[in-house]
Design a protein around this motif. Structure first.
Motif, PDB file in Angstrom:
ATOM      1  N   VAL A 100       0.832  -1.187   0.000  1.00  0.00           N
ATOM      2  CA  VAL A 100       0.000   0.000   0.000  1.00  0.00           C
ATOM      3  C   VAL A 100       0.876   1.251   0.000  1.00  0.00           C
ATOM      4  O   VAL A 100       1.960   1.271   0.597  1.00  0.00           O
ATOM      5  N   ILE A 101       0.447   2.300  -0.694  1.00  0.00           N
ATOM      6  CA  ILE A 101       1.258   3.518  -0.804  1.00  0.00           C
ATOM      7  C   ILE A 101       1.378   4.206   0.561  1.00  0.00           C
ATOM      8  O   ILE A 101       0.467   4.121   1.390  1.00  0.00           O
ATOM      9  N   PRO A 102       2.494   4.897   0.829  1.00  0.00           N
ATOM     10  CA  PRO A 102       2.706   5.532   2.138  1.00  0.00           C
ATOM     11  C   PRO A 102       1.646   6.557   2.505  1.00  0.00           C
ATOM     12  O   PRO A 102       1.324   6.731   3.683  1.00  0.00           O
ATOM     13  N   LYS A 103       1.099   7.267   1.533  1.00  0.00           N
ATOM     14  CA  LYS A 103       0.134   8.339   1.795  1.00  0.00           C
ATOM     15  C   LYS A 103      -1.318   7.850   1.796  1.00  0.00           C
ATOM     16  O   LYS A 103      -2.243   8.658   1.729  1.00  0.00           O
ATOM     17  N   ALA A 104      -1.523   6.564   1.879  1.00  0.00           N
ATOM     18  CA  ALA A 104      -2.881   6.031   1.793  1.00  0.00           C
ATOM     19  C   ALA A 104      -3.721   6.435   2.994  1.00  0.00           C
ATOM     20  O   ALA A 104      -3.286   6.348   4.145  1.00  0.00           O
ATOM     21  N   THR A 105      -4.935   6.893   2.730  1.00  0.00           N
ATOM     22  CA  THR A 105      -5.929   7.075   3.782  1.00  0.00           C
ATOM     23  C   THR A 105      -6.396   5.687   4.220  1.00  0.00           C
ATOM     24  O   THR A 105      -6.572   4.801   3.381  1.00  0.00           O
ATOM     25  N   TYR A 106      -6.581   5.488   5.512  1.00  0.00           N
ATOM     26  CA  TYR A 106      -6.983   4.156   5.958  1.00  0.00           C
ATOM     27  C   TYR A 106      -8.167   4.263   6.916  1.00  0.00           C
ATOM     28  O   TYR A 106      -8.276   5.198   7.713  1.00  0.00           O
ATOM     29  N   ASN A 107      -9.070   3.274   6.780  1.00  0.00           N
ATOM     30  CA  ASN A 107     -10.276   3.228   7.608  1.00  0.00           C
ATOM     31  C   ASN A 107     -10.968   1.889   7.420  1.00  0.00           C
ATOM     32  O   ASN A 107     -10.569   1.088   6.565  1.00  0.00           O
ATOM     33  N   ASP A 108     -12.009   1.669   8.211  1.00  0.00           N
ATOM     34  CA  ASP A 108     -12.706   0.381   8.152  1.00  0.00           C
ATOM     35  C   ASP A 108     -13.678   0.273   6.980  1.00  0.00           C
ATOM     36  O   ASP A 108     -14.361  -0.738   6.835  1.00  0.00           O
ATOM     37  N   LYS A 109     -13.752   1.299   6.137  1.00  0.00           N
ATOM     38  CA  LYS A 109     -14.609   1.257   4.956  1.00  0.00           C
ATOM     39  C   LYS A 109     -13.848   0.835   3.695  1.00  0.00           C
ATOM     40  O   LYS A 109     -14.452   0.695   2.628  1.00  0.00           O
ATOM     41  N   MET A 110     -12.540   0.642   3.816  1.00  0.00           N
ATOM     42  CA  MET A 110     -11.734   0.268   2.658  1.00  0.00           C
ATOM     43  C   MET A 110     -12.169  -1.100   2.142  1.00  0.00           C
ATOM     44  O   MET A 110     -12.299  -2.055   2.908  1.00  0.00           O
ATOM     45  N   ASP A 111     -12.401  -1.197   0.829  1.00  0.00           N
ATOM     46  CA  ASP A 111     -12.829  -2.471   0.232  1.00  0.00           C
ATOM     47  C   ASP A 111     -11.659  -3.247  -0.363  1.00  0.00           C
ATOM     48  O   ASP A 111     -11.431  -4.405  -0.011  1.00  0.00           O
TER      49      ASP A 111
END
Length: 473
Positions: free
Chosen positions: A214-225
């Motif tokens: 995954v890219i370093p600047k990725a936004t992350y959350n429990d909605k990621m599919d």
């Protein structure tokens, strides 16, 4: 009041710095900006044996695009400016709109034959939710099954949610694939984080680790599919949208929910075991997803096989052939005078002889079953006394499709006592008289037809017996 979404500009800057630059340094594949590495790792060439997006309507909502780019222009079937309501080419055409142009190329790099509808909503680094909603409704009017959106913000918008939900659950349901965000923070990113949107993160191939990270600047959350190849989530979203289009081509009857479920269930688990906030269900797998949509599983799905490779039937009878690992199968008989086959693999034996039934899958692979057809039972067989003593007459109905007949009589039902046999190679013969029999004896009779295939091969039909016995006078 228009609600401004500001992070599209950040997506553009990151895409310019990482996504487009890395794409342009790679091989331009299938008229789209998908690298040779990503294409190989995703097994796109295998997926294209089943589907290339042909016939599927896909919308791209962005700040315009260079519609005259030769990689895009042939696939554009309609345009819409969500600000002015115009459907003219010039209202959406923007030669300097590198963000939308790149997203369109990535989408077409995965699904090169889709019908592309380009929707302009905003521009100059900004986009408005009001225009996005209008664009979504226009896409629905064009029966688009997939919508790609590479922008977003941190604010939840109920009207936008409702528009996406209507697409997801209504007739001709459509899947919105949206970029998951490039903030590097744990936060929700809309439209990606809405319940009925496919939230797409970005991952790049790490040659030393031999896997996607995954890219370093990725936004992350429990909605990621899922995550898809890309230097930013702006690049990953159209990659996922192209994959969704392949699935809708393979199975047009599927719903948006079913399409999303397949993309999730076939994703390659990366990061923490199971679903996690960075990778979601994992890395998108176009080939495996296409196979599952087609009702096939595993890499062996590229080669069709039949559950039976040989079959013996009696003329007039039927049998069902079934296959594994194929899609859009066509059935062919090489000799319809012997055996026919319908579009569902049902074989009908016509007359005695040999035939080959072939199943051909949409990916070009074939599998065959050899059919041997035996003569049907002889009809109308009768055993009677013939004028004069010690004689019995056997008569039967002619079968013009056989070579000849074999007739047998005996004094017991198992045809082991006082057995007498007559054979003929003339199919025009329909009677025979057995003479010099034992007076007072009761005789049983049976008859069968045969077909001579060649000098060494005979196909015998089943024995047909008379009901009861006849006593010799």
């Amino acid at each position: 009041m228009k609600k401004k979404i500001i992070t599209w500009l950040l997506c553009l800057i990151l895409l310019l710095l990482t996504g487009i630059e890395s794409v342009c340094a790679s091989v331009w594949y299938m008229d789209g900006a998908v690298s040779a590495t990503d294409s190989s790792q995703m097994e796109l060439s295998k997926a294209w044996k089943y589907a290339d997006g042909r016939g599927v309507n896909v919308a791209l909502i962005d700040g315009g695009a260079n519609l005259n780019d030769p990689a895009i222009k042939p696939r554009v079937k309609g345009v819409y400016n969500a600000d002015t309501g115009s459907t003219s080419w010039n209202s959406v055409q923007n030669a300097s709109a590198s963000h939308g142009t790149s997203c369109a190329k990535i989408l077409l790099g995965v699904a090169p034959k889709v019908n592309l509808y380009v929707i302009k909503a905003g521009g100059n680094g900004s986009i408005y939710s009001e225009q996005v909603i209008k664009g979504l409704k226009w896409a629905k009017s064009k029966k688009c099954r997939v919508i790609s959106m590479s922008f977003g913000g941190s604010s939840y918008d109920q009207a936008e949610y409702n528009a996406i939900n209507e697409l997801f659950t209504g007739a001709n349901s459509a899947l919105v694939c949206a970029s998951g965000g490039n903030s590097g923070k744990h936060e929700y990113h809309y439209s990606a984080s809405y319940t009925n949107t496919l939230s797409v993160g970005a991952a790049k191939y790490n040659s030393s680790k031999k896997q996607y990270v995954v890219i370093p600047k990725a936004t992350y959350n429990d909605k990621m599919d899922v995550v898809a190849p890309g230097g930013t989530t702006s690049a990953a979203a159209p990659f996922a949208a192209g994959t969704a289009a392949l699935l809708f081509q393979v199975k047009p009857s599927m719903t948006a929910s079913q399409c999303r479920d397949i993309l999730r269930s076939t994703a390659k688990d990366l990061g923490a075991k199971g679903k996690d906030d960075y990778y979601g269900y994992g890395l998108i797998q176009p080939y495996k997803a296409v196979l599952k949509a087609a009702g096939k599983t595993g890499s062996s799905g590229s080669k069709i096989s039949l559950t039976k490779t040989s079959l013996t039937l009696t003329a007039g009878k039927t049998a069902q052939l079934t296959y594994k690992n194929g899609s859009n199968v066509k059935w062919i008989s090489n000799k319809t005078s012997v055996a026919t086959v319908n579009s569902k693999g049902k074989v009908t034996a016509v007359s005695s002889g040999n035939a080959v039934i072939t199943a051909k899958s949409s990916n070009g692979t074939k599998a065959s079953c050899k059919i041997a057809v035996k003569p049907s039972s002889v009809k109308g067989a009768i055993l009677t006394n013939r004028g004069g003593s010690k004689q019995l007459l056997v008569t039967w109905r002619r079968d013009s499709k056989v070579t000849g007949y074999q007739v047998q009589i005996a004094t017991n039902s198992t045809f082991t006592q006082n057995s007498r046999t007559f054979s003929t190679t003339d199919n025009k013969t329909t009677y025979f008289s057995f003479k010099n029999l034992q007076t007072g004896r009761r005789y049983y009779m049976r008859i069968r037809a045969y077909k001579m295939i060649d000098s060494k091969t005979f196909y015998w039909g089943a024995w047909a017996k008379t009901s009861g016995t006849v006593k010799v006078l």
